[in-house]
Write a protein that holds these residues in place. Structure first.
Motif: not given
Length: 87
Positions: A7, A10-11, A13-15, A17-18, A67, A70-71
């Protein structure tokens, strides 16, 4: 936060955006992500808030709940959180 190895990408990349969304949340002045050098599956976020009320509002927001949904399943062990005071 200690994540499953699968993960990590993905984490990160998500951060990216977040982060702007969290920083735009009322009362948030800064949020940063740190990755442990010895174990790349361990991350820390450090956020700064104007006061505890703003942080609590964020913790109860749709953004946080979505969030976290998902996390959380990607943790290897339970996440820990602290509220700190600068001395």
């Amino acid at each position: 936060m200690h994540f499953n190895q699968m993960y990590i990408a993905d984490f990160k990349q998500s951060f990216v955006l977040l982060k702007p969304q969290i920083e735009a949340f009322k009362g948030c002045t800064e949020v940063n992500l740190f990755q442990d050098k010895a174990n790349p599956a361990i991350f820390f976020t450090i956020s700064k808030w104007e006061n505890e009320e703003h942080l609590e509002n964020y913790r109860h927001s749709a953004l946080f709940k979505e969030t976290w949904a998902v996390v959380k399943p990607n943790f290897v062990q339970r996440a820990e959180a602290w509220s700190l005071s600068l001395l």
